[in-house]
Design a protein around this motif. Structure first.
Motif, PDB file in Angstrom:
ATOM      1  N   GLY A 149       3.664  -0.218 -21.426  1.00  0.00           N
ATOM      2  CA  GLY A 149       3.147  -1.350 -22.406  1.00  0.00           C
ATOM      3  C   GLY A 149       1.954  -2.359 -21.746  1.00  0.00           C
ATOM      4  O   GLY A 149       2.189  -3.469 -21.565  1.00  0.00           O
ATOM      5  N   ALA A 150       1.311  -1.570 -21.176  1.00  0.00           N
ATOM      6  CA  ALA A 150       0.244  -2.194 -20.134  1.00  0.00           C
ATOM      7  C   ALA A 150      -0.613  -3.388 -20.749  1.00  0.00           C
ATOM      8  O   ALA A 150      -1.455  -4.260 -20.108  1.00  0.00           O
ATOM      9  N   GLY A 151      -0.870  -3.198 -22.070  1.00  0.00           N
ATOM     10  CA  GLY A 151      -1.640  -4.312 -22.668  1.00  0.00           C
ATOM     11  C   GLY A 151      -3.107  -4.413 -22.351  1.00  0.00           C
ATOM     12  O   GLY A 151      -3.879  -3.339 -22.599  1.00  0.00           O
ATOM     13  N   ALA A 152      -3.603  -5.646 -21.958  1.00  0.00           N
ATOM     14  CA  ALA A 152      -4.959  -5.805 -21.574  1.00  0.00           C
ATOM     15  C   ALA A 152      -5.216  -5.366 -20.107  1.00  0.00           C
ATOM     16  O   ALA A 152      -6.294  -5.309 -19.707  1.00  0.00           O
ATOM     17  N   GLY A 153      -4.222  -5.069 -19.469  1.00  0.00           N
ATOM     18  CA  GLY A 153      -4.266  -4.227 -18.119  1.00  0.00           C
ATOM     19  C   GLY A 153      -4.412  -5.238 -17.062  1.00  0.00           C
ATOM     20  O   GLY A 153      -4.406  -4.745 -15.673  1.00  0.00           O
ATOM     21  N   SER A 154      -3.931  -6.439 -16.940  1.00  0.00           N
ATOM     22  CA  SER A 154      -4.259  -7.274 -15.801  1.00  0.00           C
ATOM     23  C   SER A 154      -3.277  -7.011 -14.731  1.00  0.00           C
ATOM     24  O   SER A 154      -3.529  -7.037 -13.644  1.00  0.00           O
ATOM     25  N   ILE A 155      -1.996  -6.631 -15.128  1.00  0.00           N
ATOM     26  CA  ILE A 155      -0.916  -6.252 -14.093  1.00  0.00           C
ATOM     27  C   ILE A 155      -1.205  -4.660 -13.391  1.00  0.00           C
ATOM     28  O   ILE A 155      -0.987  -4.748 -12.250  1.00  0.00           O
ATOM     29  N   ALA A 156      -1.688  -3.871 -14.231  1.00  0.00           N
ATOM     30  CA  ALA A 156      -2.071  -2.711 -13.737  1.00  0.00           C
ATOM     31  C   ALA A 156      -3.321  -2.749 -12.882  1.00  0.00           C
ATOM     32  O   ALA A 156      -3.092  -2.175 -11.799  1.00  0.00           O
ATOM     33  N   ARG A 157      -3.945  -3.591 -13.204  1.00  0.00           N
ATOM     34  CA  ARG A 157      -5.191  -3.776 -12.251  1.00  0.00           C
ATOM     35  C   ARG A 157      -4.810  -4.378 -11.076  1.00  0.00           C
ATOM     36  O   ARG A 157      -5.305  -3.749  -9.848  1.00  0.00           O
ATOM     37  N   TRP A 158      -4.020  -5.302 -11.001  1.00  0.00           N
ATOM     38  CA  TRP A 158      -3.619  -6.158  -9.729  1.00  0.00           C
ATOM     39  C   TRP A 158      -2.563  -5.231  -8.998  1.00  0.00           C
ATOM     40  O   TRP A 158      -2.735  -5.252  -7.849  1.00  0.00           O
ATOM     41  N   PRO A 213       0.940  -1.364   0.125  1.00  0.00           N
ATOM     42  CA  PRO A 213      -0.029   0.010  -0.140  1.00  0.00           C
ATOM     43  C   PRO A 213       0.808   1.460  -0.074  1.00  0.00           C
ATOM     44  O   PRO A 213       1.826   1.319   0.814  1.00  0.00           O
ATOM     45  N   GLY A 214       0.568   2.232  -0.522  1.00  0.00           N
ATOM     46  CA  GLY A 214       1.084   3.385  -0.753  1.00  0.00           C
ATOM     47  C   GLY A 214       2.234   3.584  -1.943  1.00  0.00           C
ATOM     48  O   GLY A 214       2.708   4.780  -2.248  1.00  0.00           O
ATOM     49  N   TRP A 215       2.548   2.470  -2.587  1.00  0.00           N
ATOM     50  CA  TRP A 215       3.475   2.518  -3.651  1.00  0.00           C
ATOM     51  C   TRP A 215       2.961   3.213  -4.903  1.00  0.00           C
ATOM     52  O   TRP A 215       1.949   3.128  -5.235  1.00  0.00           O
ATOM     53  N   ALA A 216       3.886   3.915  -5.627  1.00  0.00           N
ATOM     54  CA  ALA A 216       3.812   4.513  -6.822  1.00  0.00           C
ATOM     55  C   ALA A 216       4.424   3.647  -8.033  1.00  0.00           C
ATOM     56  O   ALA A 216       5.490   3.152  -8.016  1.00  0.00           O
ATOM     57  N   CYS A 217       3.414   3.065  -9.058  1.00  0.00           N
ATOM     58  CA  CYS A 217       4.019   2.129  -9.985  1.00  0.00           C
ATOM     59  C   CYS A 217       3.779   2.582 -11.308  1.00  0.00           C
ATOM     60  O   CYS A 217       2.995   3.391 -11.525  1.00  0.00           O
ATOM     61  N   LEU A 218       4.730   2.204 -12.212  1.00  0.00           N
ATOM     62  CA  LEU A 218       4.411   2.530 -13.518  1.00  0.00           C
ATOM     63  C   LEU A 218       4.514   1.235 -14.177  1.00  0.00           C
ATOM     64  O   LEU A 218       5.457   0.435 -14.258  1.00  0.00           O
ATOM     65  N   GLU A 219       3.487   1.009 -15.074  1.00  0.00           N
ATOM     66  CA  GLU A 219       3.203   0.001 -15.870  1.00  0.00           C
ATOM     67  C   GLU A 219       3.629   0.191 -17.481  1.00  0.00           C
ATOM     68  O   GLU A 219       2.633   0.976 -17.908  1.00  0.00           O
ATOM     69  N   ASN A 235       8.258   3.616  -7.097  1.00  0.00           N
ATOM     70  CA  ASN A 235       8.616   2.907  -6.395  1.00  0.00           C
ATOM     71  C   ASN A 235       9.038   1.499  -7.114  1.00  0.00           C
ATOM     72  O   ASN A 235       9.832   0.672  -6.811  1.00  0.00           O
ATOM     73  N   VAL A 236       8.129   1.363  -8.262  1.00  0.00           N
ATOM     74  CA  VAL A 236       8.388   0.298  -8.984  1.00  0.00           C
ATOM     75  C   VAL A 236       7.988   0.635 -10.366  1.00  0.00           C
ATOM     76  O   VAL A 236       6.942   1.216 -10.818  1.00  0.00           O
ATOM     77  N   VAL A 237       8.909   0.150 -11.428  1.00  0.00           N
ATOM     78  CA  VAL A 237       8.740   0.317 -12.678  1.00  0.00           C
ATOM     79  C   VAL A 237       8.673  -1.306 -13.428  1.00  0.00           C
ATOM     80  O   VAL A 237       9.862  -1.988 -13.024  1.00  0.00           O
ATOM     81  N   HIS A 238       7.674  -1.556 -14.161  1.00  0.00           N
ATOM     82  CA  HIS A 238       7.459  -2.776 -14.686  1.00  0.00           C
ATOM     83  C   HIS A 238       7.294  -2.478 -16.009  1.00  0.00           C
ATOM     84  O   HIS A 238       6.363  -2.045 -16.522  1.00  0.00           O
ATOM     85  N   ALA A 239       8.007  -3.606 -17.029  1.00  0.00           N
ATOM     86  CA  ALA A 239       7.570  -3.749 -18.442  1.00  0.00           C
ATOM     87  C   ALA A 239       7.950  -5.268 -18.626  1.00  0.00           C
ATOM     88  O   ALA A 239       8.744  -5.957 -18.275  1.00  0.00           O
TER      89      ALA A 239
END
Ligand SMILES: C[S@@+](CC[C@H](N)C(=O)[O-])C[C@H]1O[C@@H](n2cnc3c(N)ncnc32)[C@H](O)[C@@H]1O
Length: 257
Positions: free
Chosen positions: A48-57, A40-46, A103-107
């Motif tokens: 090439g988010a595609g259909a969005g399942s990881i952004a949603r999660w 909780p509280g983290w700032a995330c960058l997703e 706090n986290v950047v994911h691709a």
């Protein structure tokens, strides 16, 4: 919209294809993000988010005190997301990303496809806050056609590799550990994954759809139609298992200085 991305989301079966991709890789991606301490509280960058399942999660994990920026060239699959997920239509090759913000950047399965991948990787690192984590999961087709028991699957996976090689760096995953170190990341960790999917699942449907999209793009003639038909019939059979595309996952941390 101009793009050198070969598996465009504008293809009529792209959303189904993205769902199959998510079914194949989401369990390990979620485990990796949880291990990094996503909270909780983290700032995330997703990216090439595609259909969005990881952004949603991620949105669900970080809660109302955190937020997720979900970026994609084509945002048509990014809907019904939690209120703390912001969607941005952007071309990561040219559009700016905020520096020192996350706090986290994911691709995942993005940089393979883009010839500007090294420069983009630098900007993803720059988007991290001090102490923030980068997690990049990119394809590496070292196993395609090599570890398959079924000869039709082996042939189809070799054809898939050849099709993709004309438009992507199919050996990119293995380069990421060195690139992460070169970019100054610390606590670098590497995993290599070859998921297997059961016949009749979204995962095997994803392989067939990816083959179809690339074969259409190439104008056909890649593999004889009898083999393709036999392969797809097997991919639809529960009880048979098929090696999917290999991925190398690299994590590293922005120094706190
Ligand atoms: C193979 S899909 C992977 C989707 C998602 N990362 C996943 O693993 O489920 C690649 C995604 O990257 C997006 N993409 C391709 N080129 C892009 C670019 N230049 N800028 C932003 N997104 C891009 C595509 O639209 C697509 O949604």
């Amino acid at each position: 919209m101009s793009t050198d991305y070969a598996l465009t989301n504008a293809w009529e079966r792209a959303q189904r294809r993205l769902k199959g991709l998510e079914a194949t890789y989401d369990p390990t991606t979620r485990r990796r993000l949880s291990t990094l301490g996503l909270a909780p509280g983290w700032a995330c960058l997703e990216v090439g988010a595609g259909a969005g399942s990881i952004a949603r999660w991620m949105g669900e994990q970080v809660g109302p005190s955190g937020h997720v920026s979900a970026v994609d060239l084509d945002i048509s699959g990014l809907h019904d997301l939690p209120a703390n997920v912001e969607v941005h239509q952007a071309d990561v090759r040219v559009d700016p990303l905020p520096d020192g913000a996350f706090n986290v950047v994911h691709a995942r399965l993005l940089l393979n496809h883009l010839s500007e991948r090294d420069e983009i990787l630098g900007r993803l690192v720059a988007a991290l806050r001090p102490g923030g984590w980068l997690l990049i999961e990119e394809g590496d087709m070292f196993s395609s056609g090599v570890i398959d028991e079924d000869p039709d699957h082996a042939r189809a996976m070799r054809a898939l590799r050849d099709l993709l090689a004309s438009a992507a760096d199919v050996d990119y995953g293995r380069k990421l550990p060195r690139l992460a170190v070169t970019r100054g990341l610390t606590e670098v960790g590497v995993e290599c994954e070859v998921p297997f999917s059961e016949g009749g699942s979204l995962g095997t449907e994803w392989l067939a759809l990816t083959f179809d999209q690339l074969a259409e793009r190439a104008g056909g003639g890649i593999l004889d139609p009898e083999t393709v038909e036999r392969w797809k019939e097997k991919l639809a059979r529960p009880g048979l298992w098929f090696a999917s595309l290999g991925v190398v996952a690299v994590q590293g941390r922005c120094p706190t200085v």
